[in-house]
Design a protein around this motif. Structure first.
Motif: not given
Length: 154
Positions: A125-142
């Motif tokens: 989980p700590h290696e993940l990078r988020c993207w600004p649109q769509g599902t990237g916001q969900a990943l950031a929230q999680w």
């Protein structure tokens, strides 16, 4: 005039059918593999032109709940069995006229990708990078729910 007031909509002059053009519900899963050290699976769609890896996603079908739909999508696209689900959030994606319903899915099993996907990677989980649109916001929230400050792709 419609229920919500004046709106410009496409309407057939022959039969009076109105095309509402409402957003399409899209389901997304942050798949955490219980039998692979709780790493998160990101996959690459076969038609994407770049090397981007994203969440497992798919369209909700008529007659199924959102939870049934995301279980089906994870199984169809990865062959993994979803053990548990929890809602992460609901996100607008106006560029594609979609509403994204995102879940965290704990899953296990042998990973076998559908023809829609050409590759996958597993991340801590700590290696993940988020993207600004769509599902990237969900990943950031999680990630924030896991007490991990999201890092963003450039």
């Amino acid at each position: 005039m419609e229920d919500g007031g004046p709106r410009l909509r496409l309407r057939c002059t022959a039969c009076d059918f109105t095309h509402w053009n409402n957003p399409t519900p899209v389901l997304a899963a942050i798949v955490q593999c219980s039998d692979r050290g709780d790493r998160v699976l990101l996959a690459r769609n076969a038609v994407w032109p770049n090397q981007f890896y994203g969440l497992i996603t798919g369209f909700m079908e008529a007659g199924e709940t959102a939870e049934e739909g995301i279980r089906r999508e994870v199984q169809e696209e990865t062959s993994l069995e979803v053990q548990s689900l929890s809602l992460v959030g609901v996100y607008e994606y106006q560029r594609l006229n979609q509403v994204i319903i995102a879940y965290h899915a704990r899953a296990r099993g042998e990973i076998r990708l559908s023809p829609e996907l050409c590759d996958y990677r597993l991340f801590e989980p700590h290696e993940l990078r988020c993207w600004p649109q769509g599902t990237g916001q969900a990943l950031a929230q999680w990630l924030r729910q896991q007490d991990i400050e999201p890092r963003w792709l450039d």
